[in-house]
Design an enzyme around this catalytic site. Structure first.
Site, mmCIF file in Angstrom:
data_model
loop_
_atom_site.group_PDB
_atom_site.id
_atom_site.type_symbol
_atom_site.label_atom_id
_atom_site.label_comp_id
_atom_site.label_asym_id
_atom_site.label_seq_id
_atom_site.Cartn_x
_atom_site.Cartn_y
_atom_site.Cartn_z
ATOM 1 N N GLN A 11 29.496 18.991 36.719
ATOM 2 C CA GLN A 11 28.066 18.988 36.399
ATOM 3 C C GLN A 11 27.239 18.581 37.611
ATOM 4 O O GLN A 11 27.653 17.743 38.401
ATOM 5 C CB GLN A 11 27.796 18.038 35.240
ATOM 6 C CG GLN A 11 28.383 18.515 33.933
ATOM 7 C CD GLN A 11 27.963 17.679 32.742
ATOM 8 O OE1 GLN A 11 28.698 17.543 31.783
ATOM 9 N NE2 GLN A 11 26.772 17.133 32.777
ATOM 10 N N SER A 92 35.790 16.222 37.427
ATOM 11 C CA SER A 92 35.359 16.027 36.042
ATOM 12 C C SER A 92 35.470 17.337 35.259
ATOM 13 O O SER A 92 36.563 17.855 35.060
ATOM 14 C CB SER A 92 33.934 15.461 36.014
ATOM 15 O OG SER A 92 33.545 15.119 34.705
ATOM 16 N N LEU A 93 34.359 17.890 34.821
ATOM 17 C CA LEU A 93 34.360 19.192 34.145
ATOM 18 C C LEU A 93 35.171 20.223 34.918
ATOM 19 O O LEU A 93 35.855 21.076 34.342
ATOM 20 C CB LEU A 93 32.925 19.675 33.979
ATOM 21 C CG LEU A 93 32.711 21.181 33.778
ATOM 22 C CD1 LEU A 93 33.207 21.593 32.419
ATOM 23 C CD2 LEU A 93 31.262 21.548 33.986
ATOM 24 N N ARG A 117 33.148 19.695 24.322
ATOM 25 C CA ARG A 117 33.183 18.472 25.126
ATOM 26 C C ARG A 117 31.764 18.004 25.464
ATOM 27 O O ARG A 117 31.432 16.823 25.342
ATOM 28 C CB ARG A 117 33.988 18.728 26.402
ATOM 29 C CG ARG A 117 34.139 17.546 27.366
ATOM 30 C CD ARG A 117 34.994 17.998 28.538
ATOM 31 N NE ARG A 117 35.269 16.956 29.508
ATOM 32 C CZ ARG A 117 34.578 16.739 30.610
ATOM 33 N NH1 ARG A 117 33.502 17.480 30.868
ATOM 34 N NH2 ARG A 117 34.922 15.782 31.461
ATOM 35 N N HIS A 203 32.266 9.209 31.509
ATOM 36 C CA HIS A 203 33.452 8.552 32.067
ATOM 37 C C HIS A 203 33.432 7.032 31.887
ATOM 38 O O HIS A 203 33.894 6.285 32.742
ATOM 39 C CB HIS A 203 33.639 8.935 33.542
ATOM 40 C CG HIS A 203 33.824 10.409 33.737
ATOM 41 N ND1 HIS A 203 34.958 11.070 33.322
ATOM 42 C CD2 HIS A 203 33.004 11.352 34.267
ATOM 43 C CE1 HIS A 203 34.835 12.359 33.599
ATOM 44 N NE2 HIS A 203 33.654 12.552 34.163
ATOM 45 N N GLN A 252 40.485 11.484 30.524
ATOM 46 C CA GLN A 252 39.487 11.703 31.577
ATOM 47 C C GLN A 252 38.052 11.522 31.074
ATOM 48 O O GLN A 252 37.167 11.135 31.830
ATOM 49 C CB GLN A 252 39.668 13.114 32.160
ATOM 50 C CG GLN A 252 38.857 13.396 33.403
ATOM 51 C CD GLN A 252 38.100 14.702 33.292
ATOM 52 O OE1 GLN A 252 37.351 14.915 32.339
ATOM 53 N NE2 GLN A 252 38.300 15.577 34.258
#
Length: 320
Positions: A11, A92-93, A117, A203, A252
């Site tokens: 992101q 991340s993503l 998600r 997170h 995660q």
């Protein structure tokens, strides 16, 4: 033989009009966005091309947007004869994009999962309750110690969540705790403490609901062992097992992104060349901060693709 790693952004890499040149140049990009739109039930390319920055920034939209753009570019690369990289990692993503590239997760399943998600991450914390901030120019230990000083139980916590590069760490948690930590971090030497335009503290343990929702969805989703290793944000190690990867994807959501450690793992494994496969240049910028000697190509235009193809031309050993 030189090993190349492909890096997939998360992101914050999206922008209005992103991939316009690629969309016009490569039919596979058109096809990929159409495939994602069919899964989602709305025109994702229209959102990429003309959607407002505010619409794109909504987490449930950002995640499929960036995933689809990254997958489209990787398909264009492979369609042009590009060999498989030695290893993949995503921020991340971006880890979902990496799993698609490694043939661990189907693209359509990935689109559904990241949409869910994103929705679940936003639903985990009411708007205004959580926040994130980038801390520039301070060592990790000082940040961790300060966040621990500020945190006072489950209802008032802040912690480091993205170790992006030396001197660039993102903190997150309850809004008031993040604000207090920003002030203290500037007092102990941070050059800047910048609030980020996000609507949830990603997170962190506050994302517990999102982890549960994603875990439930993953239990019904087929993952295969990846054909090339994938570096986990959580462990910073190479993974080859679909079962391990499923569990790590759930962890995660609430665990810090150890991006500096991921790069260190790939360098130690012999990677000397990196390619950022996705919109924007966020990860190439972070790589320069981690180690300026490491080359990193981007891949958003036909000219970019030609350069990448020439760079990895000698890596046929990894072709699949």
């Amino acid at each position: 033989m030189t090993k190349t790693a492909f890096l997939f952004p998360g992101q914050g890499s999206q922008s209005v009009g992103m991939l316009s040149v690629a969309h016009d140049a490569w039919p596979i990009v058109i096809d990929t966005f159409s495939e994602a739109s069919e899964v989602l039930g709305f025109d994702l390319w229209q959102m990429a091309k003309e959607g407002s920055a505010e619409t794109q920034a909504l987490t449930a939209n950002t995640q499929p947007l960036v995933l689809t753009a990254s997958a489209a570019l990787f398909r264009a690369y492979r369609g042009a004869g590009g060999t498989m990289p030695a290893v993949v990692a995503g921020h991340s993503l971006g880890e979902f994009s990496a799993l698609v590239a490694a043939d661990c997760l189907s693209f359509t399943d990935a689109v559904s999962l990241v949409r869910l998600r994103g929705e679940a991450m936003q639903a985990s914390v009411p708007t205004g309750v959580g926040a994130m901030a980038a801390i520039i120019g301070l060592d990790d230990e000082s940040i961790n110690i300060t966040c621990a000083r500020v945190s006072r139980g489950d209802d008032y916590q802040v912690l480091a969540v993205n170790y992006n590069s030396p001197g660039q760490v993102v903190i997150a948690g309850h809004t008031e705790a993040v604000t207090e930590a920003m002030d203290l971090l500037k007092q102990v030497g941070a050059k800047r403490a910048l609030p980020l335009p996000v609507s949830a503290p990603f997170h962190t343990p506050l994302m517990g609901y999102a982890g549960e929702a994603l875990g439930e969805a993953l239990s019904d989703t087929q993952l295969n062992d990846p054909v090339i290793p994938v570096v986990s944000n959580v462990t910073t190690t190479l993974h080859y097992s679909a079962a391990d990867i499923k569990a790590l994807l759930v962890r995660q959501v609430s665990a810090p992104v150890q991006w500096t450690g991921c790069i260190a793992t790939m360098v130690a494994w012999g990677c000397e060349n990196f390619v950022e496969c996705g919109p924007g240049k966020v990860l190439s910028g972070l790589l320069k901060r981690i180690d300026r000697s490491l080359p990193c190509s981007v891949m958003e235009t036909p000219e970019d693709l030609e350069l990448v193809l020439r760079t990895v031309a000698n890596e046929g050993i990894y072709a699949q």
